[in-house]
Design a protein around this motif. Sequence first.
Motif, PDB file in Angstrom:
ATOM      1  N   PRO A 206       0.807  -1.223   0.000  1.00  0.00           N
ATOM      2  CA  PRO A 206       0.000   0.000   0.000  1.00  0.00           C
ATOM      3  C   PRO A 206       0.840   1.272   0.000  1.00  0.00           C
ATOM      4  O   PRO A 206       0.447   2.270  -0.598  1.00  0.00           O
ATOM      5  CB  PRO A 206      -0.835  -0.116   1.274  1.00  0.00           C
ATOM      6  N   GLU A 207       2.012   1.223   0.637  1.00  0.00           N
ATOM      7  CA  GLU A 207       2.830   2.445   0.673  1.00  0.00           C
ATOM      8  C   GLU A 207       3.516   2.715  -0.653  1.00  0.00           C
ATOM      9  O   GLU A 207       3.590   3.854  -1.112  1.00  0.00           O
ATOM     10  CB  GLU A 207       3.884   2.341   1.766  1.00  0.00           C
ATOM     11  N   LEU A 208       4.044   1.642  -1.247  1.00  0.00           N
ATOM     12  CA  LEU A 208       4.753   1.822  -2.511  1.00  0.00           C
ATOM     13  C   LEU A 208       3.793   1.863  -3.680  1.00  0.00           C
ATOM     14  O   LEU A 208       4.179   2.239  -4.786  1.00  0.00           O
ATOM     15  CB  LEU A 208       5.741   0.672  -2.717  1.00  0.00           C
ATOM     16  N   ASN A 209       2.555   1.428  -3.415  1.00  0.00           N
ATOM     17  CA  ASN A 209       1.553   1.334  -4.476  1.00  0.00           C
ATOM     18  C   ASN A 209       2.090   0.470  -5.619  1.00  0.00           C
ATOM     19  O   ASN A 209       2.020   0.821  -6.792  1.00  0.00           O
ATOM     20  CB  ASN A 209       1.159   2.735  -4.966  1.00  0.00           C
ATOM     21  N   GLU A 210       2.637  -0.680  -5.243  1.00  0.00           N
ATOM     22  CA  GLU A 210       3.281  -1.559  -6.210  1.00  0.00           C
ATOM     23  C   GLU A 210       3.079  -2.992  -5.747  1.00  0.00           C
ATOM     24  O   GLU A 210       2.953  -3.247  -4.556  1.00  0.00           O
ATOM     25  CB  GLU A 210       4.779  -1.229  -6.240  1.00  0.00           C
ATOM     26  N   ARG A 211       3.073  -3.907  -6.695  1.00  0.00           N
ATOM     27  CA  ARG A 211       2.924  -5.319  -6.355  1.00  0.00           C
ATOM     28  C   ARG A 211       4.308  -5.936  -6.152  1.00  0.00           C
ATOM     29  O   ARG A 211       5.167  -5.840  -7.019  1.00  0.00           O
ATOM     30  CB  ARG A 211       2.190  -6.045  -7.491  1.00  0.00           C
ATOM     31  N   LEU A 212       4.510  -6.539  -4.994  1.00  0.00           N
ATOM     32  CA  LEU A 212       5.798  -7.149  -4.687  1.00  0.00           C
ATOM     33  C   LEU A 212       5.647  -8.663  -4.676  1.00  0.00           C
ATOM     34  O   LEU A 212       4.623  -9.187  -4.248  1.00  0.00           O
ATOM     35  CB  LEU A 212       6.316  -6.666  -3.334  1.00  0.00           C
ATOM     36  N   PHE A 213       6.701  -9.348  -5.120  1.00  0.00           N
ATOM     37  CA  PHE A 213       6.642 -10.797  -5.268  1.00  0.00           C
ATOM     38  C   PHE A 213       7.509 -11.491  -4.246  1.00  0.00           C
ATOM     39  O   PHE A 213       8.446 -10.911  -3.696  1.00  0.00           O
ATOM     40  CB  PHE A 213       7.096 -11.200  -6.679  1.00  0.00           C
ATOM     41  N   ILE A 214       7.203 -12.773  -4.027  1.00  0.00           N
ATOM     42  CA  ILE A 214       8.090 -13.619  -3.240  1.00  0.00           C
ATOM     43  C   ILE A 214       9.075 -14.233  -4.247  1.00  0.00           C
ATOM     44  O   ILE A 214       8.736 -14.411  -5.420  1.00  0.00           O
ATOM     45  CB  ILE A 214       7.251 -14.645  -2.443  1.00  0.00           C
ATOM     46  N   ILE A 215      10.305 -14.513  -3.823  1.00  0.00           N
ATOM     47  CA  ILE A 215      11.376 -14.859  -4.753  1.00  0.00           C
ATOM     48  C   ILE A 215      11.008 -15.970  -5.741  1.00  0.00           C
ATOM     49  O   ILE A 215      11.315 -15.899  -6.935  1.00  0.00           O
ATOM     50  CB  ILE A 215      12.699 -15.173  -3.983  1.00  0.00           C
ATOM     51  N   TYR A 216      10.318 -17.001  -5.286  1.00  0.00           N
ATOM     52  CA  TYR A 216       9.923 -18.133  -6.153  1.00  0.00           C
ATOM     53  C   TYR A 216       9.081 -17.649  -7.341  1.00  0.00           C
ATOM     54  O   TYR A 216       9.201 -18.180  -8.452  1.00  0.00           O
ATOM     55  CB  TYR A 216       9.139 -19.111  -5.283  1.00  0.00           C
ATOM     56  N   ASP A 217       8.231 -16.638  -7.112  1.00  0.00           N
ATOM     57  CA  ASP A 217       7.347 -16.125  -8.172  1.00  0.00           C
ATOM     58  C   ASP A 217       8.119 -15.670  -9.410  1.00  0.00           C
ATOM     59  O   ASP A 217       7.627 -15.751 -10.525  1.00  0.00           O
ATOM     60  CB  ASP A 217       6.555 -14.895  -7.679  1.00  0.00           C
ATOM     61  N   LEU A 218       9.330 -15.148  -9.161  1.00  0.00           N
ATOM     62  CA  LEU A 218      10.070 -14.521 -10.248  1.00  0.00           C
ATOM     63  C   LEU A 218      10.539 -15.517 -11.301  1.00  0.00           C
ATOM     64  O   LEU A 218      10.945 -15.134 -12.393  1.00  0.00           O
ATOM     65  CB  LEU A 218      11.291 -13.763  -9.699  1.00  0.00           C
ATOM     66  N   PHE A 219      10.515 -16.814 -10.963  1.00  0.00           N
ATOM     67  CA  PHE A 219      10.989 -17.837 -11.899  1.00  0.00           C
ATOM     68  C   PHE A 219       9.851 -18.531 -12.640  1.00  0.00           C
ATOM     69  O   PHE A 219      10.086 -19.444 -13.411  1.00  0.00           O
ATOM     70  CB  PHE A 219      11.818 -18.883 -11.147  1.00  0.00           C
ATOM     71  N   LEU A 220       8.601 -18.123 -12.386  1.00  0.00           N
ATOM     72  CA  LEU A 220       7.457 -18.816 -12.972  1.00  0.00           C
ATOM     73  C   LEU A 220       7.230 -18.345 -14.396  1.00  0.00           C
ATOM     74  O   LEU A 220       7.125 -17.136 -14.648  1.00  0.00           O
ATOM     75  CB  LEU A 220       6.207 -18.568 -12.123  1.00  0.00           C
ATOM     76  N   GLU A 221       7.141 -19.299 -15.299  1.00  0.00           N
ATOM     77  CA  GLU A 221       6.937 -18.977 -16.710  1.00  0.00           C
ATOM     78  C   GLU A 221       5.862 -19.854 -17.313  1.00  0.00           C
ATOM     79  O   GLU A 221       5.807 -21.053 -17.054  1.00  0.00           O
ATOM     80  CB  GLU A 221       8.224 -19.220 -17.508  1.00  0.00           C
ATOM     81  N   THR A 222       5.045 -19.240 -18.145  1.00  0.00           N
ATOM     82  CA  THR A 222       4.093 -20.013 -18.918  1.00  0.00           C
ATOM     83  C   THR A 222       4.524 -19.890 -20.376  1.00  0.00           C
ATOM     84  O   THR A 222       4.951 -18.811 -20.804  1.00  0.00           O
ATOM     85  CB  THR A 222       2.653 -19.522 -18.645  1.00  0.00           C
ATOM     86  N   PRO A 223       4.479 -20.994 -21.117  1.00  0.00           N
ATOM     87  CA  PRO A 223       4.981 -20.917 -22.498  1.00  0.00           C
ATOM     88  C   PRO A 223       4.148 -19.931 -23.324  1.00  0.00           C
ATOM     89  O   PRO A 223       2.938 -19.846 -23.105  1.00  0.00           O
ATOM     90  CB  PRO A 223       4.793 -22.346 -23.028  1.00  0.00           C
ATOM     91  N   PRO A 224       4.756 -19.188 -24.237  1.00  0.00           N
ATOM     92  CA  PRO A 224       6.169 -19.194 -24.610  1.00  0.00           C
ATOM     93  C   PRO A 224       6.966 -18.143 -23.830  1.00  0.00           C
ATOM     94  O   PRO A 224       7.027 -16.992 -24.240  1.00  0.00           O
ATOM     95  CB  PRO A 224       6.119 -18.821 -26.091  1.00  0.00           C
ATOM     96  N   GLY A 225       7.578 -18.562 -22.734  1.00  0.00           N
ATOM     97  CA  GLY A 225       8.484 -17.691 -21.998  1.00  0.00           C
ATOM     98  C   GLY A 225       7.877 -16.459 -21.362  1.00  0.00           C
ATOM     99  O   GLY A 225       8.541 -15.445 -21.182  1.00  0.00           O
ATOM    100  N   GLN A 226       6.589 -16.539 -21.005  1.00  0.00           N
ATOM    101  CA  GLN A 226       5.965 -15.378 -20.362  1.00  0.00           C
ATOM    102  C   GLN A 226       6.081 -15.502 -18.852  1.00  0.00           C
ATOM    103  O   GLN A 226       5.636 -16.490 -18.271  1.00  0.00           O
ATOM    104  CB  GLN A 226       4.486 -15.310 -20.752  1.00  0.00           C
ATOM    105  N   GLN A 227       6.663 -14.497 -18.232  1.00  0.00           N
ATOM    106  CA  GLN A 227       6.833 -14.534 -16.782  1.00  0.00           C
ATOM    107  C   GLN A 227       5.548 -14.101 -16.087  1.00  0.00           C
ATOM    108  O   GLN A 227       4.981 -13.057 -16.404  1.00  0.00           O
ATOM    109  CB  GLN A 227       7.939 -13.573 -16.366  1.00  0.00           C
ATOM    110  N   LEU A 228       5.132 -14.901 -15.094  1.00  0.00           N
ATOM    111  CA  LEU A 228       3.915 -14.547 -14.354  1.00  0.00           C
ATOM    112  C   LEU A 228       4.089 -13.239 -13.591  1.00  0.00           C
ATOM    113  O   LEU A 228       3.132 -12.530 -13.314  1.00  0.00           O
ATOM    114  CB  LEU A 228       3.532 -15.644 -13.355  1.00  0.00           C
TER     115      LEU A 228
END
Length: 416
Positions: A206-228
């Motif tokens: 809420p303070e940064l007004n931004e969505r923050l991820f947990i580290i595992y999220d950053l490696f998730l990909e759905t083909p063709p190479g789209q990062q969640l």
Amino acid sequence: MRYSLLLLFLSCGLYGQAQFDTIGYSITCWGRDTVIEATVPGPANVIDGSAEMRTRFEVTFTDSVPPEAEESIRFAADVWGSYLQSDVPVRVLVDWRDQGDDRILASAGPSTIYRAFPGAVNPLVWYPVALAEAITGEDLNKTDEADINVVVNSKANWNYGTTGSVPRNRIDLASVVLHELGHGLGFLSSVDSTTDTTLSIGFEDPELNERLFIIYDLFLETPPGQQLADTLLFNSPSEELLAAVIERLEFAGDTSVALNGGELVPLYAPETFDVGSSVSHLDERTYRAGTEDALMTPSIASGEAIRSPGPVTLGVLYDLGWPLSFESVTSLHEVIADRLRIYPNPASGSFTLETEAIQEPTYALVFAADGRQVKRQPILLSGGQAQIDITGLTPGFYTVLVPAGRRAYSGRVVVR
Ligand SMILES: [Zn+2]
């Protein structure tokens, strides 16, 4: 498996260390209604007690834990302790309770997640506390607080042994605790169900007004190479996110992919999204019972034992930032010794690495004589060559390792 999020912001701010108490942020794991007699044995050196504990796991039991269960729980912690390399002990609190449903085996998760701690590469990414402490080298939460909470269902029909096979009607406690600790160490996403047709990923700050991820999220990909976690591709919550995590979802980390024979790592992504089971597990069809990478699949059968994490899961944890020892990494590979040409040697400041064997983008790992990894540098061996920066390394002997698929090529360098 399912988990619920009841999250509480304690403090935030872009560069001030932030802590996020993950009360109820745990994954509940379910048994499977089948019997599969398959055993992946634990590491021999943990079984015979000769393994060096590279990370100390301090396991505390509540009064309800039966004494006969303690040994297999400690065994599971020691298996992780023999692979992971952290100077900060990992504190685990184990409770033993009737969870009201015989099919539930256990639930677990990190007690807290942190970001913007000293040493955090990106202050906007959340890390489970045990991993954050391994990276920063210091305790972050209070020393009487657990890093990982595990609740074991007292009603399951447990097998307490840590060697040999599991009776057909029993669930192997050491395997389940090993799996649960995997979630607590970082094998978990923030993907959550918001409505029947939408999913969310990350936590809105809420303070940064931004969505923050947990580290595992950053490696998730759905083909063709789209990062969640690509906020330009996926709104959160959205129907597109739900569509992206069904049928095919992959973990795209350098090391896990290398240890998966160069293929992206398939995650569990059933056609119907299963809150808690989807995303935070390896694909059950790819990593079948009895194979070395079966630990982090969503379910375990009666009679099944998986007492070792397997290379792909270790690779995932390594990609998340968990330091692994040289021996751990080399035990995962066929190491082809002295195939890297290194010059000048002795070297200072930097050296040139040369090999004709590797064409793909990979990385160079540098290990000190005591087995500690001191450097990890992504490389593309253009023309068979790469420059490796070694400024700041203390003089001495080092081993250089370049993974390529399931193999790795090694060489030695003396730093002046
Ligand atoms: Zn699980």
